[in-house]
Design an enzyme around this catalytic site. Sequence first.
Site, PDB file in Angstrom:
ATOM      1  N   SER A  58       6.887   7.410  -6.275  1.00  0.00           N
ATOM      2  CA  SER A  58       6.649   6.084  -5.709  1.00  0.00           C
ATOM      3  C   SER A  58       7.921   5.241  -5.662  1.00  0.00           C
ATOM      4  CB  SER A  58       5.599   5.375  -6.571  1.00  0.00           C
ATOM      5  OG  SER A  58       5.714   3.971  -6.449  1.00  0.00           O
ATOM      6  N   GLY A  59       8.159   4.633  -4.516  1.00  0.00           N
ATOM      7  CA  GLY A  59       9.318   3.742  -4.398  1.00  0.00           C
ATOM      8  C   GLY A  59       9.184   2.534  -5.310  1.00  0.00           C
ATOM      9  N   LEU A  60       7.975   1.964  -5.337  1.00  0.00           N
ATOM     10  CA  LEU A  60       7.741   0.809  -6.203  1.00  0.00           C
ATOM     11  C   LEU A  60       7.989   1.182  -7.668  1.00  0.00           C
ATOM     12  CD1 LEU A  60       6.614  -2.025  -6.894  1.00  0.00           C
ATOM     13  CD2 LEU A  60       4.323  -1.005  -6.866  1.00  0.00           C
ATOM     14  N   ASP A  70      11.277  -3.630  -5.320  1.00  0.00           N
ATOM     15  CA  ASP A  70      10.951  -2.590  -4.337  1.00  0.00           C
ATOM     16  C   ASP A  70      11.458  -3.044  -2.971  1.00  0.00           C
ATOM     17  OD1 ASP A  70       9.832  -0.376  -3.140  1.00  0.00           O
ATOM     18  OD2 ASP A  70       7.789  -1.172  -3.146  1.00  0.00           O
ATOM     19  N   ASP A  97       8.283   8.901  -1.611  1.00  0.00           N
ATOM     20  CA  ASP A  97       8.168   7.683  -0.826  1.00  0.00           C
ATOM     21  C   ASP A  97       9.575   7.356  -0.317  1.00  0.00           C
ATOM     22  OD1 ASP A  97       7.887   5.120   0.078  1.00  0.00           O
ATOM     23  OD2 ASP A  97       7.130   4.294  -1.820  1.00  0.00           O
ATOM     24  N   ASP A  99      10.418   5.161   1.822  1.00  0.00           N
ATOM     25  CA  ASP A  99      10.469   3.806   2.397  1.00  0.00           C
ATOM     26  C   ASP A  99      10.639   3.889   3.915  1.00  0.00           C
ATOM     27  OD1 ASP A  99      10.056   2.763  -0.092  1.00  0.00           O
ATOM     28  OD2 ASP A  99      12.162   2.347  -0.508  1.00  0.00           O
ATOM     29  N   GLU A 126       7.864   4.890   6.391  1.00  0.00           N
ATOM     30  CA  GLU A 126       6.962   3.852   6.910  1.00  0.00           C
ATOM     31  C   GLU A 126       7.611   3.121   8.077  1.00  0.00           C
ATOM     32  OE1 GLU A 126       6.893   2.277   2.932  1.00  0.00           O
ATOM     33  OE2 GLU A 126       7.679   0.336   3.597  1.00  0.00           O
ATOM     34  N   LYS A 132      13.314  -2.665   3.164  1.00  0.00           N
ATOM     35  CA  LYS A 132      11.856  -2.838   3.200  1.00  0.00           C
ATOM     36  C   LYS A 132      11.380  -3.885   2.182  1.00  0.00           C
ATOM     37  CE  LYS A 132       9.238  -1.287   0.600  1.00  0.00           C
ATOM     38  NZ  LYS A 132       8.658  -0.037   0.047  1.00  0.00           N
ATOM     39  N   ASN A 134       7.753  -4.538  -0.182  1.00  0.00           N
ATOM     40  CA  ASN A 134       6.506  -3.881  -0.577  1.00  0.00           C
ATOM     41  C   ASN A 134       5.351  -4.404   0.277  1.00  0.00           C
ATOM     42  OD1 ASN A 134       3.880  -3.773  -2.387  1.00  0.00           O
ATOM     43  ND2 ASN A 134       5.253  -2.164  -3.075  1.00  0.00           N
ATOM     44  N   SER A 135       4.457  -3.504   0.632  1.00  0.00           N
ATOM     45  CA  SER A 135       3.375  -3.854   1.569  1.00  0.00           C
ATOM     46  C   SER A 135       2.451  -4.935   1.036  1.00  0.00           C
ATOM     47  CB  SER A 135       2.545  -2.610   1.879  1.00  0.00           C
ATOM     48  OG  SER A 135       3.369  -1.619   2.404  1.00  0.00           O
ATOM     49  N   ARG A 170       3.966   6.824   7.892  1.00  0.00           N
ATOM     50  CA  ARG A 170       3.092   5.789   7.311  1.00  0.00           C
ATOM     51  C   ARG A 170       2.957   4.625   8.278  1.00  0.00           C
ATOM     52  NH1 ARG A 170       4.143   3.315   1.332  1.00  0.00           N
ATOM     53  NH2 ARG A 170       3.709   1.112   1.763  1.00  0.00           N
ATOM     54  N   HIS A 201      -2.262   2.791   5.808  1.00  0.00           N
ATOM     55  CA  HIS A 201      -2.243   1.911   4.641  1.00  0.00           C
ATOM     56  C   HIS A 201      -3.080   0.669   4.916  1.00  0.00           C
ATOM     57  CE1 HIS A 201      -1.027   1.082   0.712  1.00  0.00           C
ATOM     58  NE2 HIS A 201       0.200   0.623   0.874  1.00  0.00           N
TER      59      HIS A 201
HETATM   60  C1  SPV Z   1       4.747   2.919  -3.460  1.00  0.00           C
HETATM   61  O1  SPV Z   1       4.125   3.463  -4.370  1.00  0.00           O
HETATM   62  O2  SPV Z   1       5.908   2.561  -3.576  1.00  0.00           O
HETATM   63  C2  SPV Z   1       4.096   2.683  -2.190  1.00  0.00           C
HETATM   64  C3  SPV Z   1       2.677   2.536  -2.174  1.00  0.00           C
HETATM   65  O3  SPV Z   1       4.760   2.583  -1.212  1.00  0.00           O
HETATM   66  S1  SPV Z   1       2.320   0.878  -2.131  1.00  0.00           S
HETATM   67  O4  SPV Z   1       3.074   0.212  -3.181  1.00  0.00           O
HETATM   68  O5  SPV Z   1       0.891   0.842  -2.320  1.00  0.00           O
HETATM   69  O6  SPV Z   1       2.701   0.358  -0.850  1.00  0.00           O
HETATM   70 MG    MG Z   2       6.710   2.305  -1.533  1.00  0.00          MG
END
Ligand code: SPV
Ligand code: MG
Length: 554
Positions: A58-60, A70, A97, A99, A126, A132, A134-135, A170, A201
């Site tokens: 996971s990027g986060l 992130d 991930d 990004d 994505e 980026k 975070n979503s 994504r 997502h």
């Molecule tokens: C991550 O885990 O970094 C993601 C998923 O991209 S989310 O944080 O849900 O966007």
């Molecule tokens: Mg991410």
Amino acid sequence: MATELPIGNPGPHAEPPSKAARLRALLHAPALSFIMEAHNGLSAKIVEEAGFEGIWASGLSMSAALGVRDSNEASWTQVLEMLEFMADATEIPILVDGDTGYGNFNNVRRLVRKLCQRGIAGVCIEDKLFPKTNSFIGENQPLADVDEFCGRIKAGKDSQSDDDFQLVARIEALIAGWGMDEALRRAEAYHAAGADAVLIHSKKDTADEITGFCASWGERAPVVIVPTMYHRTPTQTFRDAGVSMVIWANHNMRAAVSAMRQVSQAVRASESLAGVEGEIAPVREVFELTGQAELAAAEARYLAAGGGPRAILLAASRGAQLGPLTERRPKCMIDVRGEPLLQRLVRTLNRSGLHDVTVVRGYCKGAIDLAGIEAVDNDRYEDTGEAASLACAYNRLYGPCLVSYGDILFRRHVLDGLLAAEGDIVTVVDARRRADSSRAPDRAVDWVRCSRPFTGGYLDDERVTLEAMWSDSAGAEDAHGEFIGLARLSAEGATLVRGALDAMGRDGSLEGADLPELFTRLIDRGAAIDVHYVTGHWLDLDDAFDLASLRNLV
Ligand code: SPV
Ligand code: MG
């Protein structure tokens, strides 16, 4: 050519499928699969240990583990470094991930080439812009132009050096508020550009957007989802919708945050470790997770054998029977003709080529200040026994070892005989002790019964094995001798001992156990324990009588 699916029995001589091929199989299989977040080598191992078939890097979580946002604050090469540790630590495939791909098509090309080189199975990119966000932060995040993003996908697919490498596209249209039609339009375009799967997502707290998307999308390409926000949705809903893969996206990182906060706050408040020790993973589990056993086996194979086995001396107890003599020092440090007993013991070991000596300390540990030893501490020496002390030296119990009580002395030939004896676990047993009537009747003796008694015959070199060991005087008349508190382990023997300690740790018997209980556990687990008989030429220190004898021995 990508690997044929499904992956069945590859046959006796076939190469096992690559990580990328396994990720591909997971994505394309009819069954719903699950991958779990990890953010470094350790968490990746834990995900694998839990039985997951794949890892979400996971990027986060990786950013958070580095203490940054992130927002592409960690560079892509720093991420690559972490991925390398994760891939080295595990056998299961990693979907990273990626990004936005860290820039345009050209950055994606280089990223994919590097990921393939490092054994990463797939990347998810994505349709947003670098750097980026975070979503789940803010609203109306800008999206990439569809054609430009398709260029990134094509460039990525054209750069993979492993045919099975997976590129997941994504779609952020629902998150950005652009609606379902736009999400479907983008999914179609990304699939046509070569994406192996699409990740749709959503940040809604129900799965309505996901089920709606799946109903329109059908089976054009595998669908991946991240139910972080709609976490209450029953998993069956995803199966019924035809989802291919669920990503549990950040839960190990969040679990670590809660656990670390709890422990830090408790230790800070109590100024003690006592309240947390039972709540956290024992150090030996960390050694297991990071493969200490493999290193010990490699050391046994590759290191020059000149150093002899490692010695572990159990010296945590006070020796209260010695009264004032042990008021300020443990019994192993009592002076025996001008020198502490332990120093004499260490010198005997050194003379037989054993220079790697670990002493498990406990009572008055500061008094054990000898040169040339490593110390580990059993701070719970008052409530625990010899087996728990040995477990404190768990990370030293690898490769050939000698385990000894810290309060014994023996002539050098006793040790040399033991070192030359065959067997994975060899105990030294004094065959003469049961006839020794001058001993105090209530002193602690580790009695043993063996496959046969000592004969002393010149030609008698038949193997003798241990059948039972106990420390209670009942049954002493059936004993073939006394365990002197000295044993040798081969690398395999050390593995068996670690296994027994682990089992005792799990069932709660480790804390109070003495070495006879450990040997009994080993016998129960089917281990063969050899006996090396001696007749005298050693002494232990339990009381004033022993001390007088010791002073005569040396
Ligand atoms: C991550 O885990 O970094 C993601 C998923 O991209 S989310 O944080 O849900 O966007
Ligand atoms: Mg991410």
